[in-house]
Structure formats: C-alpha cells, structure tokens
Write a protein that holds these residues in place. Sequence first.
Motif, short mmCIF file in Angstrom:
data_model
loop_
_atom_site.label_atom_id
_atom_site.label_comp_id
_atom_site.label_asym_id
_atom_site.label_seq_id
_atom_site.Cartn_x
_atom_site.Cartn_y
_atom_site.Cartn_z
N UNK A 18 0.83 -1.21 0.00
CA UNK A 18 0.00 0.00 0.00
C UNK A 18 0.86 1.26 0.00
N UNK A 19 1.96 1.25 0.75
CA UNK A 19 2.85 2.42 0.78
C UNK A 19 3.48 2.67 -0.59
N UNK A 20 3.90 1.61 -1.26
CA UNK A 20 4.50 1.76 -2.60
C UNK A 20 3.49 2.32 -3.59
N UNK A 21 2.25 1.87 -3.50
CA UNK A 21 1.20 2.38 -4.39
C UNK A 21 0.99 3.87 -4.14
N UNK A 22 0.90 4.25 -2.87
CA UNK A 22 0.69 5.67 -2.54
C UNK A 22 1.86 6.51 -3.02
N UNK A 23 3.08 5.96 -2.91
CA UNK A 23 4.25 6.68 -3.40
C UNK A 23 4.16 6.86 -4.91
N UNK A 24 3.77 5.80 -5.63
CA UNK A 24 3.62 5.90 -7.07
C UNK A 24 2.57 6.93 -7.47
N UNK A 25 1.44 6.94 -6.76
CA UNK A 25 0.38 7.92 -7.05
C UNK A 25 0.89 9.34 -6.84
N UNK A 26 1.62 9.54 -5.76
CA UNK A 26 2.14 10.89 -5.46
C UNK A 26 3.12 11.35 -6.54
N UNK A 27 4.02 10.48 -6.93
CA UNK A 27 5.02 10.84 -7.94
C UNK A 27 4.37 11.06 -9.31
N UNK A 28 3.37 10.27 -9.64
CA UNK A 28 2.68 10.44 -10.92
C UNK A 28 1.98 11.79 -10.97
N UNK A 29 1.29 12.14 -9.87
CA UNK A 29 0.62 13.44 -9.84
C UNK A 29 1.60 14.60 -9.84
N UNK A 30 2.81 14.35 -9.33
CA UNK A 30 3.83 15.40 -9.28
C UNK A 30 4.58 15.54 -10.60
N UNK A 31 4.22 14.75 -11.60
CA UNK A 31 4.87 14.84 -12.90
C UNK A 31 6.23 14.18 -12.96
N UNK A 32 6.43 13.09 -12.19
CA UNK A 32 7.69 12.34 -12.22
C UNK A 32 7.40 10.91 -12.66
N UNK A 33 7.13 10.71 -13.96
CA UNK A 33 6.67 9.39 -14.43
C UNK A 33 7.68 8.27 -14.24
N UNK A 34 8.98 8.55 -14.40
CA UNK A 34 9.97 7.47 -14.26
C UNK A 34 10.00 6.94 -12.82
N UNK A 35 10.01 7.86 -11.86
CA UNK A 35 10.03 7.43 -10.46
C UNK A 35 8.71 6.78 -10.07
N UNK A 36 7.60 7.27 -10.64
CA UNK A 36 6.29 6.65 -10.38
C UNK A 36 6.28 5.22 -10.92
N UNK A 37 6.84 5.04 -12.10
CA UNK A 37 6.91 3.69 -12.70
C UNK A 37 7.67 2.74 -11.78
N UNK A 38 8.79 3.20 -11.24
CA UNK A 38 9.60 2.33 -10.37
C UNK A 38 8.83 1.97 -9.09
N UNK A 39 8.10 2.95 -8.54
CA UNK A 39 7.34 2.68 -7.32
C UNK A 39 6.22 1.68 -7.60
N UNK A 40 5.52 1.86 -8.72
CA UNK A 40 4.46 0.93 -9.07
C UNK A 40 5.01 -0.47 -9.32
N UNK A 41 6.15 -0.54 -10.01
CA UNK A 41 6.75 -1.85 -10.29
C UNK A 41 7.14 -2.56 -8.99
N UNK A 42 7.65 -1.79 -8.03
CA UNK A 42 8.01 -2.37 -6.73
C UNK A 42 6.77 -2.87 -6.01
N UNK A 43 5.67 -2.12 -6.11
CA UNK A 43 4.41 -2.56 -5.49
C UNK A 43 3.92 -3.84 -6.14
N UNK A 44 3.97 -3.88 -7.47
CA UNK A 44 3.48 -5.06 -8.19
C UNK A 44 4.27 -6.31 -7.81
N UNK A 45 5.56 -6.15 -7.57
CA UNK A 45 6.40 -7.29 -7.20
C UNK A 45 6.00 -7.88 -5.85
#
Length: 386
Positions: free
Chosen positions: A243-270
């Motif tokens: 859940x924390x990784x997902x929230x981090x990905x959401x925050x980074x995506x909204x902040x306009x940092x797609x690469x870091x959001x992608x990494x956070x989402x990938x870590x959550x998915x794993x």
Amino acid sequence: MTDRMTAVPQADVREVAAALFQQGQRCAQVGLREQGLLLLTQAWSIAREVDPSLADRAAWEMAWRCVENGDYAKAAMWFERMAGPPPIDHADWPTVQDRLAGLCHTAAKGIFTVHWPPGPPLAAGHPTTPTPTLPLPSLNIYSLGRFQITRNGAALPVCKSRKALAVFRYLLTTRHHAADKEELMEIFWQDVAPREAAHSLHVAISALRRYLDPTGRSYVRFEVGRYVIEPEAPIEDDAGEFARRVEEGDRLRRAGEPERARDAYAAALALYHGDYEVEDLNLAWAMAERERLLVKYLSVLDHLGRLYMREGRNEAAAQCYRLLLERDNYREDAHGQLMRCYLDMGRRPEALRQYELCAAILARDLGLEPMPQTQALYRQALSSKH
C-alpha cells in the motif's frame, strides 16, 4: 467525620461505600470516566474509616484508571494511599498485566522513572545507569497470497489462538497500528458483555505476546486506553509495504515524475503475490481490507501499463493489461489499451481477437456493445495492413 460515624451504624456506612464503589466501577467500564472517578473517590473517602479493605480496592481501582489515562502522577498518589497489598483477583489480572507492561515500555523510553517498591528520592546529581534492553527479533508478516509470520527468518508455527492473531493482523491494518480497546472489543467480541469482552481481549493479547516472542518482550503495548504495535519494533508487513508503494507511485505520478512513479508501481506489483489472505478471518474488516488492496492492485496495473506505453514498452504494458483483465474482464478501457499495445507492436490479429472477446463479454453478460472509441480501434485494426 467521627461524630457522623457515631450517629450512623457503621454497617450502613459500609453499604453506602460499597454501593458507590460498584457504581464507580460500572461507570468507568462503560466509558463514563469522570463520573466513575468521582464515585470511586467518594467510596474511598467513606471506606477508609469504616472498611480499610474496601478503601484499598477503591484506591487500587483509581490508580489503574489513572494509569490507563496516562495520569501517572495521580496514579502514584492513589498507589501510595493503599494500606495493604493489591486486591488482584483472577479476572482482573490480564488488565493489570497489560497496564504494567505499558508502564514498563514507557519507562524504558525514558519518559518517566518507576521505583518499585517506592523508596526515598535520589539525591540531586545522583548518577543513574540505564538498563540495557535486547532488541526485539525481526518479524516478517506475509498476507498477500498466503499468510505466514517469520521471526528472524524462521517460520512460526500455527498460532493456537486464532482470535489473538486476528487482533494483531487488524492492528497492522489500522492507522498508526493502534486501536482503542473498545474498538477491538466491538469487532471481535460484539455479542459478549463488556466485562467478559474486556477479559477475552486481555487473554488474547497475552496469548499473542507469548506467540510472537516467548522471551517476554512485547511487540504490542497498552497505552492510554488503546493497544499499539511497538513503533520501533522491526516488523515488515508485505500488505502495508504494498500500500505504501502504491501511494508513493500515485504521489510521484501526480507530481509529474513518471519514471520514479513507474519504479514505485513496479516495486508494489512485485509484492502482490495474491489477494489478502482471509481464510481464518470471517470478519467484515478483513474482507474490506482484501477488497481495498485488490482495488489498489488493479489501479497499479492500469497506471503502470500507461507508463510503459508512454515509454514504448508495449509488451510490458500488454502484460499489465492481461493481468488486469484476468481479475476484471468487464474493464472495457483495459481491453482497448491492450488492443493499442497489439497494434503498436504490429500484432493486428491479436488486436482483432481482443475486440471480439470484449464485445462477446459485454453482449453476453451485460447486454451492451462496445463504446464508440473501442469500435474505432476495431475499425483501425481492420484497415491496417497485415
């Protein structure tokens, strides 16, 4: 007071004090704290001259109510008013045990110093030597796809008290890993009288502590009317981390940092090896937690798929949408995204088959036809070259 006692039979005065004591206990147990404390104080004031044993019981009750509310100075005052040993019966002991543990945890953090038995204060400048405490063993909690707890890397056996383990798992899902004791009583013992529910809760917490660390060190403590997972305990929880990784990905995506959001989402998915395990948790909160995490999982697949498509990684994106459709094949938007992936990779037949599958599911189960944008994708696939 002495003159009054000569005018009123002592037996009657003792009855009044006992009645006040019982009323004070009941008020405190149902949450009427101020009324309960006032009645207990009155009971002690009357009983100290006619029934020292009852006065000690009232002082003991007052002291522990003050401890429960974090008023340690007042608690010390009531402890000092006791003339005899503490009146602990079997039913009271779990409560006392929890509160003593909470006091010791607080003292260990250096918030205050406990002297027992009481003695003269230390002279100014007297050196104190803190007692070293061994760190708690590390716990790993696995709830996604299976349930298991490991301590220092070794799997724990099945806990004999399912209710105790359920309380622990519930605390892991709450904000700050804490819950009022009344909240826990209502969730796990809702059909039981308050006093019995409180006793059952204390027994479950004691069983949980013995299960998690039989050496006596505790991952769960009691403070100011609530149970809390020790914040500094080395606990890794896969559901919480997901859940924390997902929230981090959401925050980074909204902040306009797609690469870091992608990494956070990938870590959550794993971390998501399956849905939140609820086999032994036939409770509303557990089913809600399962659904909450599943919704996050599906959102991760969608966001990650879009980010992969943005980077031209269409096969990785297609895999995200295939996984999403395995769990929710009514998601027409996901069918459309998967068609786009296939078209971008030049795999026209697969895009056409995906549309036909989508149209068949919508017609058969919902009596609907695909949306105009999905039909436009189909026409694009039909007109594209082989």
